[in-house]
Write an enzyme that holds these catalytic residues in place. Structure first.
Site, PDB file in Angstrom:
ATOM      1  N   LEU A   1       1.912 -51.679  79.796  1.00 60.05           N
ATOM      2  CA  LEU A   1       1.993 -52.519  78.601  1.00 60.05           C
ATOM      3  C   LEU A   1       3.058 -53.577  78.867  1.00 60.05           C
ATOM      4  O   LEU A   1       4.243 -53.272  78.959  1.00 60.05           O
ATOM      5  CB  LEU A   1       2.346 -51.660  77.388  1.00 60.05           C
ATOM      6  CG  LEU A   1       1.376 -50.495  77.139  1.00 60.05           C
ATOM      7  CD1 LEU A   1       1.892 -49.572  76.032  1.00 60.05           C
ATOM      8  CD2 LEU A   1      -0.027 -50.995  76.806  1.00 60.05           C
ATOM      9  N   ASN A   2       2.618 -54.828  79.014  1.00 61.10           N
ATOM     10  CA  ASN A   2       3.482 -55.900  79.500  1.00 61.10           C
ATOM     11  C   ASN A   2       3.501 -57.087  78.532  1.00 61.10           C
ATOM     12  O   ASN A   2       3.520 -58.230  78.945  1.00 61.10           O
ATOM     13  CB  ASN A   2       2.992 -56.350  80.900  1.00 61.10           C
ATOM     14  CG  ASN A   2       3.905 -57.377  81.544  1.00 61.10           C
ATOM     15  OD1 ASN A   2       5.116 -57.210  81.545  1.00 61.10           O
ATOM     16  ND2 ASN A   2       3.325 -58.449  82.063  1.00 61.10           N
TER      17      ASN A   2
ATOM     18  N   GLN B   1      -3.675 -59.165  75.361  1.00 66.57           N
ATOM     19  CA  GLN B   1      -3.743 -58.637  74.007  1.00 66.57           C
ATOM     20  C   GLN B   1      -4.323 -59.705  73.086  1.00 66.57           C
ATOM     21  O   GLN B   1      -4.285 -60.897  73.394  1.00 66.57           O
ATOM     22  CB  GLN B   1      -2.329 -58.349  73.499  1.00 66.57           C
ATOM     23  CG  GLN B   1      -1.829 -56.957  73.752  1.00 66.57           C
ATOM     24  CD  GLN B   1      -0.441 -56.784  73.180  1.00 66.57           C
ATOM     25  OE1 GLN B   1       0.521 -57.186  73.812  1.00 66.57           O
ATOM     26  NE2 GLN B   1      -0.323 -56.185  72.024  1.00 66.57           N
TER      27      GLN B   1
ATOM     28  N   GLY C   1       0.774 -55.107  68.513  1.00 64.27           N
ATOM     29  CA  GLY C   1       1.112 -53.725  68.880  1.00 64.27           C
ATOM     30  C   GLY C   1       0.216 -53.203  69.989  1.00 64.27           C
ATOM     31  O   GLY C   1      -0.862 -53.732  70.249  1.00 64.27           O
TER      32      GLY C   1
ATOM     33  N   ASN D   1       4.635 -47.842  78.926  1.00 66.15           N
ATOM     34  CA  ASN D   1       5.429 -49.063  78.748  1.00 66.15           C
ATOM     35  C   ASN D   1       6.035 -49.455  80.093  1.00 66.15           C
ATOM     36  O   ASN D   1       6.553 -48.599  80.817  1.00 66.15           O
ATOM     37  CB  ASN D   1       6.566 -48.825  77.749  1.00 66.15           C
ATOM     38  CG  ASN D   1       6.049 -48.464  76.367  1.00 66.15           C
ATOM     39  OD1 ASN D   1       4.950 -48.835  75.997  1.00 66.15           O
ATOM     40  ND2 ASN D   1       6.845 -47.735  75.606  1.00 66.15           N
ATOM     41  N   ILE D   2       6.017 -50.744  80.396  1.00 68.99           N
ATOM     42  CA  ILE D   2       6.527 -51.173  81.707  1.00 68.99           C
ATOM     43  C   ILE D   2       8.036 -50.965  81.814  1.00 68.99           C
ATOM     44  O   ILE D   2       8.574 -50.867  82.908  1.00 68.99           O
ATOM     45  CB  ILE D   2       6.139 -52.631  82.025  1.00 68.99           C
ATOM     46  CG1 ILE D   2       6.256 -52.878  83.536  1.00 68.99           C
ATOM     47  CG2 ILE D   2       6.955 -53.633  81.199  1.00 68.99           C
ATOM     48  CD1 ILE D   2       5.414 -53.987  84.076  1.00 68.99           C
ATOM     49  N   ASP D   3       8.731 -50.840  80.673  1.00 72.60           N
ATOM     50  CA  ASP D   3      10.182 -50.628  80.739  1.00 72.60           C
ATOM     51  C   ASP D   3      10.572 -49.150  80.772  1.00 72.60           C
ATOM     52  O   ASP D   3      11.750 -48.814  80.725  1.00 72.60           O
ATOM     53  CB  ASP D   3      10.899 -51.349  79.589  1.00 72.60           C
ATOM     54  CG  ASP D   3      10.522 -50.813  78.207  1.00 72.60           C
ATOM     55  OD1 ASP D   3       9.786 -49.806  78.132  1.00 72.60           O
ATOM     56  OD2 ASP D   3      10.965 -51.406  77.205  1.00 72.60           O
TER      57      ASP D   3
ATOM     58  N   ASN E   1       4.916 -42.059  74.973  1.00 69.98           N
ATOM     59  CA  ASN E   1       3.968 -43.174  75.161  1.00 69.98           C
ATOM     60  C   ASN E   1       3.469 -43.267  76.607  1.00 69.98           C
ATOM     61  O   ASN E   1       3.027 -44.322  77.058  1.00 69.98           O
ATOM     62  CB  ASN E   1       4.532 -44.519  74.704  1.00 69.98           C
ATOM     63  CG  ASN E   1       3.482 -45.349  73.970  1.00 69.98           C
ATOM     64  OD1 ASN E   1       2.657 -44.812  73.231  1.00 69.98           O
ATOM     65  ND2 ASN E   1       3.476 -46.651  74.179  1.00 69.98           N
TER      66      ASN E   1
ATOM     67  N   LYS F   1      15.819 -50.192  77.068  1.00 69.04           N
ATOM     68  CA  LYS F   1      15.681 -51.062  75.896  1.00 69.04           C
ATOM     69  C   LYS F   1      16.915 -51.930  75.679  1.00 69.04           C
ATOM     70  O   LYS F   1      16.841 -52.967  75.034  1.00 69.04           O
ATOM     71  CB  LYS F   1      15.464 -50.204  74.627  1.00 69.04           C
ATOM     72  CG  LYS F   1      14.269 -49.262  74.682  1.00 69.04           C
ATOM     73  CD  LYS F   1      12.965 -50.020  74.645  1.00 69.04           C
ATOM     74  CE  LYS F   1      11.768 -49.079  74.642  1.00 69.04           C
ATOM     75  NZ  LYS F   1      10.492 -49.804  74.833  1.00 69.04           N
TER      76      LYS F   1
END
Length: 481
Positions: free
Chosen positions: A115-116, A192, A224, A253-255, A332, A398
């Protein structure tokens, strides 16, 4: 007296009916007005953009229709049950099955999706968050590519990487992808949807045309990560990957630097008998005090379901945050069947709770963003399962406080993967809280001449105008005896 009561009852019933009819008329008027505005917006688009926008707005219309129907929290608290024992498996049990002789066969059925769509603005950076350097000059995207390339080389496999970009990140990400042309990993992207922010008062789009600059700079949003199902399907990439023999996607999530491909979970998926194929796995992990707001798994109406804090009635929020009642939360990290996504999209059966996210634009206008969460679709899939994984698979970055942890000697880096140093005696990471002077990455970097030794650190809080010199060692302070 009884005639009076009966008459009063009929009068109240009649008033209730009239109120319901009035509300229904209002809903229909709001929908008609919204649809008319969407038509106007699409008419300002040209060529390919008009076709993409039409598909995006189809999804938005469905979401808006359901938003108008929703009354109050989407769950009845009394109907919530703990998930059955076998619906959340311990990771050790999955690992105990071992691995097959030919791991490449399993890997060749897999696609990694990151997810980027997010920007690095919360850390004071411009552009996609995935392009922030996190370790040894490597960005989130560099580490992801290294991980997958290592898998492909080690097992002679063909695991592709798919990036779900947003209109905020697409252009910059595509420019960077040139640098990976000679790496052993195929990289695909899709976008998206682009949805209009809604004026909180009028419940109509703020946008006047499809432009994204000038006055329109902040009137659009990516809706989202729950949008992954529709946008992946609409892009044609989902169909293409199925045709290439791919069966599952691993989404994260990419992070989240802990979200690497786990061969044991993959083997569990592909080794299921045909009649009991698991279509959806959610990785969960034990909740700590830092995770009290994280979504959790519950049993509801006979299905495994994700419960987010936004769905909880106010009277039960403290209960939801309880570490004793709800012991796990959603990382996630998700494993999902491609053919199941295709089936659910074609049957229009993808049902996710709506998150109405209030925002205030720079000019002071209050708006609403309608969003969905990717994990909320778990209830739509057959034989869905939770796996309680080690905390090491949840390592999100984050804030700069998180960045300090992953840049330190707490972790070693190999083939794009961060692993906790064997020299650390504590099983968990230290709790780090850097003050406002450290919020932006550039400011944070100027405050450390070198990253401190943190192997023996338990807790760190920094506030005020503080800088760290070279060769600093942060440790638990010994107690006076």
């Amino acid at each position: 007296m009884s005639l009076y009561v009966e008459g009063l009852s009929k009068g109240l019933q009649s008033n209730t009916n009239r109120m319901a009819q009035f509300q229904e008329v209002m809903r229909q008027q709001l929908e008609s007005s919204m649809y008319a505005e969407l038509e106007k917006l699409v008419s300002t688009a040209k060529g390919a953009e008009a076709e993409v926008s039409k598909k995006d707005f189809e999804g938005f219309r469905k979401l808006f229709h359901r938003f108008l129907q929703v009354k109050g929290p989407s769950v009845e608290w009394s109907k919530i049950n703990r998930p059955p024992e076998d619906s959340i498996q311990p990771y050790d049990k999955i690992k105990a099955k071992g691995l097959p002789d030919n791991i490449a066969d399993s890997l060749n059925k897999l696609v990694v999706v990151k997810l980027n769509g997010g920007l690095g603005t919360s850390m004071g950076c411009k552009g996609p968050k995935s392009l922030i350097s996190v370790r040894n000059e490597n960005t989130f995207l560099d580490l992801t590519v290294q991980q997958i390339e290592h898998l492909n080389k080690t097992y002679n496999a063909d695991v592709p990487l798919v990036l779900m970009n947003s209109f905020n990140t697409d252009e910059d990400t595509k420019k960077i992808l040139q640098k990976y042309r000679h790496h052993r990993v195929k990289i695909h992207t899709f976008n998206q949807s682009r949805y209009p922010r809604i004026n909180k008062e009028s419940l109509l789009p703020v946008a006047k045309d499809m432009a994204m600059t000038g006055e329109n700079a902040d009137v659009w949003y990516p809706p989202g990560h729950g949008d992954i199902y529709a946008s992946f399907y609409n892009s044609g990439l989902l169909e293409q990957l199925i045709a290439e023999g791919k069966e599952y996607i691993f989404v994260s999530n990419i992070d989240n630097l802990g979200a690497t491909v786990d061969l044991y979970i993959l083997n569990h998926l592909v080794s299921q008998p045909n009649g009991k194929r698991c279509e959806f796995i959610m990785e969960v992990t034990d909740k700590t005090r830092a995770d009290v707001k994280g979504g959790t798994l519950i049993q509801y109406d006979g299905k495994l379901r994700l419960l987010e804090i936004a769905q909880v009635p106010k009277a039960h929020v403290d209960e939801f945050k309880s570490v004793t009642k709800f012991k796990i939360f959603n990382t996630n990290n998700l494993w999902i069947s491609l053919s199941a996504i295709k089936r659910l999209q074609e049957q229009n059966a993808m049902d996710m709770e709506i998150i109405a996210n209030p925002k205030t634009l720079d000019g002071g206008l209050n708006v609403i963003q309608l969003e969905t969460a990717v994990g909320a679709a778990i209830k739509c899939f057959e034989n869905a399962l939770g796996i309680n994984v080690p905390r090491s698979r949840f390592l999100p970055v984050k804030t700069t406080s998180d960045l300090l942890l992953v840049m330190s000697n707490l972790y070693s880096l190999e083939a794009g993967c961060l692993t906790m140093s064997e020299r650390r005696e504590f099983p968990s990471t230290p709790h780090v809280k850097l003050g406002s002077s450290f919020t932006k990455v550039q400011e944070y970097l100027t405050r450390f001449e070198s990253i401190p030794d943190m192997l023996e650190l338990d807790h760190l809080t920094v506030s005020g105008d503080v800088t760290f010199g070279k060769h600093v060692s942060l440790k638990v302070r010994p107690r006076n005896i």
